[in-house]
Design a protein around this motif. Structure first.
Motif, PDB file in Angstrom:
ATOM      1  N   ALA A  90      -6.541   4.591   0.633  1.00 41.73           N
ATOM      2  CA  ALA A  90      -7.712   4.135  -0.127  1.00 41.73           C
ATOM      3  C   ALA A  90      -8.286   5.272  -0.964  1.00 41.73           C
ATOM      4  O   ALA A  90      -8.678   5.075  -2.116  1.00 41.73           O
TER       5      ALA A  90
ATOM      6  N   MET B 162      -4.516   4.294   6.285  1.00 37.85           N
ATOM      7  CA  MET B 162      -5.280   3.404   5.416  1.00 37.85           C
ATOM      8  C   MET B 162      -6.385   4.155   4.692  1.00 37.85           C
ATOM      9  O   MET B 162      -6.644   3.917   3.505  1.00 37.85           O
TER      10      MET B 162
ATOM     11  N   MET C 233       0.855  -1.185   0.000  1.00 37.91           N
ATOM     12  CA  MET C 233       0.000   0.000   0.000  1.00 37.91           C
ATOM     13  C   MET C 233       0.893   1.238   0.000  1.00 37.91           C
ATOM     14  O   MET C 233       1.898   1.294   0.709  1.00 37.91           O
TER      15      MET C 233
ATOM     16  N   ARG D  94      -9.596  -1.828  -1.076  1.00 41.57           N
ATOM     17  CA  ARG D  94      -8.992  -0.781  -0.252  1.00 41.57           C
ATOM     18  C   ARG D  94     -10.053   0.021   0.499  1.00 41.57           C
ATOM     19  O   ARG D  94      -9.863   0.385   1.669  1.00 41.57           O
TER      20      ARG D  94
END
Length: 399
Positions: free
Chosen positions: A317, A313, A1, A331
């Motif tokens: 995303a 996160m 990521m 995601r």
């Protein structure tokens, strides 16, 4: 990521939004009546240009016109605050200072995004422009008494009533802003037995004959209600997108807003964390400050670590959505799951470290404790997010 960090312009914009929410929006929120649409608050969001930012890049140049006035918060925002990432920064910043303002903004976006993305020129002119200005309240009507997490199980029936018209019969339930919204994005079954492929999205004005609503007494400061459709007539002019392609409208909207639900949760977690830092730094207990107790210090460190992980996160995303990457669904689900579960943990820990004072009516944490529970359910419960993640992982592993 992808690793992620905000640049100085973005950080400054978030700080400005927090101040704006605290000074301009919180006083309006405090005057609102629980369970009712706070129209002065929605109008203020429009006047400040914040509702315009929900639709930046969508429907631009197509004649619908922006509703928000040019203000420092809107006009000086850096370019990098557009798109899904900008939405996340906006929601997190508002949630930190005023959850009611954040929720009012998000519900406008959820209800009106299908109009921005799939509406005709007439629909955008009639409904999107006033929604962006805060003069018309929008709602997203997907859930039903028997179709919450399983959105493809919709039972609201759209029976053919001529060559290009239908009659809607059935119910919707757990609809935010119902029954006080001015228009609804409604998802109904046009082809029986076709699952997700037989659903159509309609734009239904609240004053359409046969449409009635009932408020529900929920653990929520904003209105949530049920809608009853008794042969409500809709035509081809009311369709959003294409007939039988409405599930795509719903999922596109949810994929856009799921990471920003996580941003809402992160904003609440950050507010709870900062309140805990202040409280434990000044509270005397056992001959010293609470922060000097290792059990407390370790708990606060865990709260901060989880909050920052959730924030990263969410940002990753959102950035993936803006880049139109192929794994957006995974995601988005991961971001919502991580952030909402984290916020629940952080707020609960904050209440524990504050003690009884945090449970007093009017205390910040008492408010957050009530607010933080619902995001783990709406726009896909945590269990649904785990199902999406697993499905996406296995679909990418064909061996």
């Amino acid at each position: 990521m992808t690793a992620f960090s905000l640049n100085p312009e973005q950080t400054a914009w978030c700080a400005e939004l927090r101040t704006l929410a605290d000074e301009r929006l919180r006083p309006l929120a405090e005057k609102g009546e629980p369970g009712r649409v706070n129209r002065p608050l929605v109008e203020a969001l429009g006047e400040l240009g914040l509702l315009d930012r929900l639709f930046a890049g969508e429907g631009e140049g197509r004649g619908e016109g922006g509703g928000g006035a040019s203000t420092p918060s809107a006009s000086r925002a850096p370019r990098a605050t557009s798109g899904a990432l900008g939405l996340c920064l906006l929601r997190e910043s508002l949630a930190y200072a005023c959850t009611e303002a954040e929720t009012a903004l998000a519900l406008q976006g959820l209800g009106a995004h299908p109009v921005a993305a799939y509406g005709s020129a007439r629909q955008r002119e009639q409904w999107l422009a006033p929604a962006r200005a805060g003069h018309a309240v929008a709602a997203f009507a997907l859930s039903e008494p028997g179709a919450g997490s399983d959105a493809a199980a919709l039972a609201l029936r759209a029976a053919p009533d001529g060559p290009s018209s239908w009659r809607l019969t059935g119910e919707k339930c757990w609809i935010s802003n119902a029954p006080e919204a001015d228009f609804y994005t409604v998802f109904a079954r046009t082809t029986p037995g076709a699952g997700a492929r037989g659903v159509t999205a309609f734009l239904v004005p609240a004053d359409r004959a046969g449409l009635t609503g009932t408020p529900l007494d929920m653990l929520s400061p904003h209105p949530i209600g049920a809608l009853a459709f008794d042969g409500v007539t809709v035509t081809g002019d009311d369709v959003l997108g294409e007939p039988d392609r409405g599930f795509r409208v719903a999922m596109t909207t949810l994929n856009r807003f799921r990471p920003s639900v996580g941003a809402f949760a992160v904003g609440m977690a950050a507010a709870a964390l900062d309140a805990t830092l202040a409280h434990t730094a000044q509270r005397e207990a056992f001959g010293g400050k609470l922060k000097d107790l290792q059990a407390v210090a370790h708990q606060v460190a865990e709260m901060a670590t989880r909050t920052e992980a959730a924030r990263l996160m969410v940002h990753a995303a959102a950035a993936a959505y803006d880049r139109d990457e192929p794994d957006i669904a995974r995601r988005a689900a991961m971001a919502k799951l991580m952030a909402t579960e984290t916020a629940q943990y952080v707020v609960d820990a904050a209440v524990q470290l504050h003690g009884a004072c945090a449970l007093q009516r009017g205390h910040l944490l008492e408010h957050l404790y009530r607010e933080v529970r619902a995001p783990r359910i709406y726009e896909g419960a945590s269990e649904v997010q785990r199902t999406i993640i697993a499905k996406e992982l296995y679909s990418g592993n064909k061996d």
